[in-house]
Enzyme design. Structure first.
Site, PDB file in Angstrom:
ATOM      1  N   ARG A 182      13.442  -1.196  -8.674  1.00  0.00           N
ATOM      2  CA  ARG A 182      11.978  -1.206  -8.790  1.00  0.00           C
ATOM      3  C   ARG A 182      11.568  -1.081 -10.244  1.00  0.00           C
ATOM      4  O   ARG A 182      12.143  -0.285 -10.991  1.00  0.00           O
ATOM      5  CB  ARG A 182      11.357  -0.045  -7.994  1.00  0.00           C
ATOM      6  CG  ARG A 182      11.850   0.098  -6.562  1.00  0.00           C
ATOM      7  CD  ARG A 182      11.511  -1.087  -5.679  1.00  0.00           C
ATOM      8  NE  ARG A 182      10.099  -1.364  -5.631  1.00  0.00           N
ATOM      9  CZ  ARG A 182       9.252  -0.778  -4.813  1.00  0.00           C
ATOM     10  NH1 ARG A 182       9.668   0.117  -3.955  1.00  0.00           N
ATOM     11  NH2 ARG A 182       7.988  -1.090  -4.838  1.00  0.00           N
TER      12      ARG A 182
ATOM     13  N   PRO B  95       0.807  -1.207   0.000  1.00  0.00           N
ATOM     14  CA  PRO B  95       0.000   0.000   0.000  1.00  0.00           C
ATOM     15  C   PRO B  95       0.844   1.262   0.000  1.00  0.00           C
ATOM     16  O   PRO B  95       1.883   1.322   0.643  1.00  0.00           O
ATOM     17  CB  PRO B  95      -0.796  -0.105   1.302  1.00  0.00           C
ATOM     18  CG  PRO B  95      -0.361  -1.333   1.973  1.00  0.00           C
ATOM     19  CD  PRO B  95       0.767  -1.922   1.264  1.00  0.00           C
ATOM     20  N   GLU B  96       0.338   2.253  -0.700  1.00  0.00           N
ATOM     21  CA  GLU B  96       0.932   3.581  -0.663  1.00  0.00           C
ATOM     22  C   GLU B  96      -0.046   4.451   0.138  1.00  0.00           C
ATOM     23  O   GLU B  96      -1.020   3.942   0.679  1.00  0.00           O
ATOM     24  CB  GLU B  96       1.125   4.086  -2.097  1.00  0.00           C
ATOM     25  CG  GLU B  96       1.957   3.093  -2.908  1.00  0.00           C
ATOM     26  CD  GLU B  96       2.242   3.529  -4.328  1.00  0.00           C
ATOM     27  OE1 GLU B  96       2.285   4.744  -4.593  1.00  0.00           O
ATOM     28  OE2 GLU B  96       2.433   2.653  -5.180  1.00  0.00           O
TER      29      GLU B  96
ATOM     30  N   LYS C 190       2.799   6.449   4.961  1.00  0.00           N
ATOM     31  CA  LYS C 190       2.312   5.078   4.845  1.00  0.00           C
ATOM     32  C   LYS C 190       2.266   4.384   6.204  1.00  0.00           C
ATOM     33  O   LYS C 190       2.061   3.173   6.276  1.00  0.00           O
ATOM     34  CB  LYS C 190       3.190   4.283   3.883  1.00  0.00           C
ATOM     35  CG  LYS C 190       3.360   4.948   2.506  1.00  0.00           C
ATOM     36  CD  LYS C 190       4.324   4.170   1.628  1.00  0.00           C
ATOM     37  CE  LYS C 190       4.800   5.015   0.460  1.00  0.00           C
ATOM     38  NZ  LYS C 190       5.855   4.342  -0.313  1.00  0.00           N
TER      39      LYS C 190
END
Length: 468
Positions: free
Chosen positions: A264, A2-3, A58
């Site tokens: 990433r 999750p962001e 976050k």
DNA sequence: CGTAGCCCCTGGAAGC
DNA sequence: TGCTTCCAGGGGCTAC
């Protein structure tokens, strides 16, 4: 996973499940999930009632009436689920809170990256996890942008890595960074020190806009992530680049490209997000005999630094350790130098051996190229790499030029009649055509030398205009 | 100091 | 089919 938007949704979904509930029991199924002593964690929370949840970036905080706070981070896979009295714990439950209404709040975390930590209401904001965080995009004011700009001028890492690091701006993760950079038309690999004040205004504005819309849509649901049981957001439907590599850009006709930034996955439009840089590294790839060397030479004449991987390999074949490695692997008995033609015979006899050779040679070539790039002065550097994609080297280049030709066989025969047949055979094993979609420029070399020169001139001019 | 790269983990998908 | 490799919405740590 999750962001910021997803954590915000988790907060909204989980609040009604735990606020005003007293914790009766805590079962820690995986001790490492708790930072600090799990017994102390449990002892301090059992009997306490949750008053509210809060969120910074976050991080998700649970506040209790005994002045204790849980600081939690879901990392990649963490989820909070309500478990009903007659239900079993899920397979991935790591910490389970037993509540006074008989329900349980389970922290599920398949990959075990998530963490939870006990803190005090008075001092939790001073815990190292939270003091490190920068501002959320919604809270950034004009004067903050000036400060961020000053800070960014001293950093040379790719802007994507800078934004993923939460110390300056907090809340963006891998999905939303790609979306923000697409919206602002900034190439993810742009060195941070080249980001202008005006760019920063746009980055902040679009970050706030995108995160806000994502929260409104309930967050993004990618793969199997859900903020709670049976709950899933819709924002993935509005994503413009994340997960869309190979598809057409919504703003132009280019194909979205995937690359890697700091480990990433990164998707961007090579046309809308032009790389501004003080230097560019370019690759030329294509089958043997397609015309790569001619193009490379055109770059050289125009003042570019040029390097041919074939020359690198030639030099490698003279190195003692390489000769030894190849002798060991292929049962050969080369003395001072690997005999290219003899080696080729072995490869043709057993095409599986090609992969084995590539496993040895490609990493060494990559190393040599990196050293060469570091040591060569001109701001435009071009490397000819016949097997760019097979060697998994495409990510280190800013732009890739592919060359194809339906006359490769004729050219090979002219160049060296003796080995032409063998090289043609190896060429046939490589599937250059499947990489077409990854190219930034494609040169079809089916006509005259003049035609080839004209085509490469055109690309040279475009690349020069990209230079800062 | 800044930075690149590895690491923490597990499982699904894609490649062979 | 079964095996291998890669990839995944994060961030800390270490070696240069």
């Amino acid at each position: 996973m999750p962001e910021l938007p997803e954590v915000e949704i988790v907060k909204q979904v989980v609040s009604p499940l735990i606020v005003n509930r007293r914790i009766e029991k805590i079962v820690v199924l995986r001790r490492q999930t708790i930072l600090g002593d799990p017994e102390v964690f449990s002892k301090n929370l059992i009997g306490a009632t949750c008053t509210h949840l809060s969120r910074i970036g976050k991080y998700l905080m649970f506040h209790f009436d005994n002045q204790k706070v849980i600081i939690s981070h879901l990392r990649m896979e963490g989820k909070f689920y309500e478990i009903l009295p007659d239900e079993k714990d899920s397979k991935y439950a790591r910490v389970v809170f037993y509540l006074d209404n008989g329900h349980r709040l389970s922290f599920d975390d398949m990959r075990c990256f998530g963490i939870m930590k006990l803190a005090d209401e008075q001092t939790y904001l001073k815990e190292k996890e939270l003091t490190k965080l920068g501002l959320e995009p919604f809270d950034i004011k004009e004067k903050d942008i000036a400060l961020i700009y000053q800070k960014s001028k001293e950093r040379k890492i790719p802007i994507k890595s800078f934004l993923l690091n939460q110390e300056t701006i907090t809340g963006l993760g891998n999905i939303y960074v790609d979306e923000v950079l697409f919206a602002t038309k900034i190439h993810p690999h742009t060195p941070t020190n080249l980001i202008t004040l005006n760019d920063w205004k746009k980055i902040v504005e679009h970050s706030a806009r995108i995160l806000t819309s994502a929260i409104k849509a309930g967050g993004s649901t990618v793969k199997s992530y859900h903020p709670g049981k049976g709950i899933s957001g819709d924002f993935q439907l509005f994503l413009k680049v994340y997960g869309k590599a190979g598809q057409k850009c919504l703003n132009c006709d280019a194909i979205l490209r995937k690359t890697v930034t700091g480990g990433r996955g990164t998707t961007y439009c090579p046309h809308c997000q032009i790389k501004r840089n003080s230097s560019l590294l370019i690759a030329i790839t294509g089958p043997a005999g397609s015309g790569k060397s001619t193009i490379l030479n055109n770059f050289k004449v125009r003042g570019f630094a040029t390097l041919s991987s074939d020359d690198v390999v030639k030099e490698l074949y003279k190195k003692e350790n390489v000769v030894r490695l190849i002798n060991e692997k292929f049962g050969t008995d080369f003395k001072n130098e690997v005999d290219k033609n003899a080696l080729r015979q072995i490869l043709i006899a057993d095409s599986k051996k090609i992969k084995e050779l590539e496993k040895i040679v490609h990493p060494l070539v990559k190393k040599e190229i990196i050293t060469w790039v570091k040591n060569s002065k001109p701001s435009l550097k071009v490397v000819e790499v016949p097997l760019l994609y097979e060697a998994k080297m495409s990510n280190m280049f800013d732009y890739v030029i592919g060359v194809i030709s339906d006359k490769t066989n004729e050219r090979l025969a002219l160049r060296d009649p003796h080995s032409a047949k063998d090289i043609q055979q190896i060429n046939a094993l490589n599937q250059f055509s499947q990489y077409k979609k990854n190219l930034d420029f494609l040169i079809e070399n089916n006509s005259s030398l003049d035609d080839l020169n004209r085509k490469s001139e055109k690309i040279i001019n475009i690349l020069k205009s990209y230079l800062n």
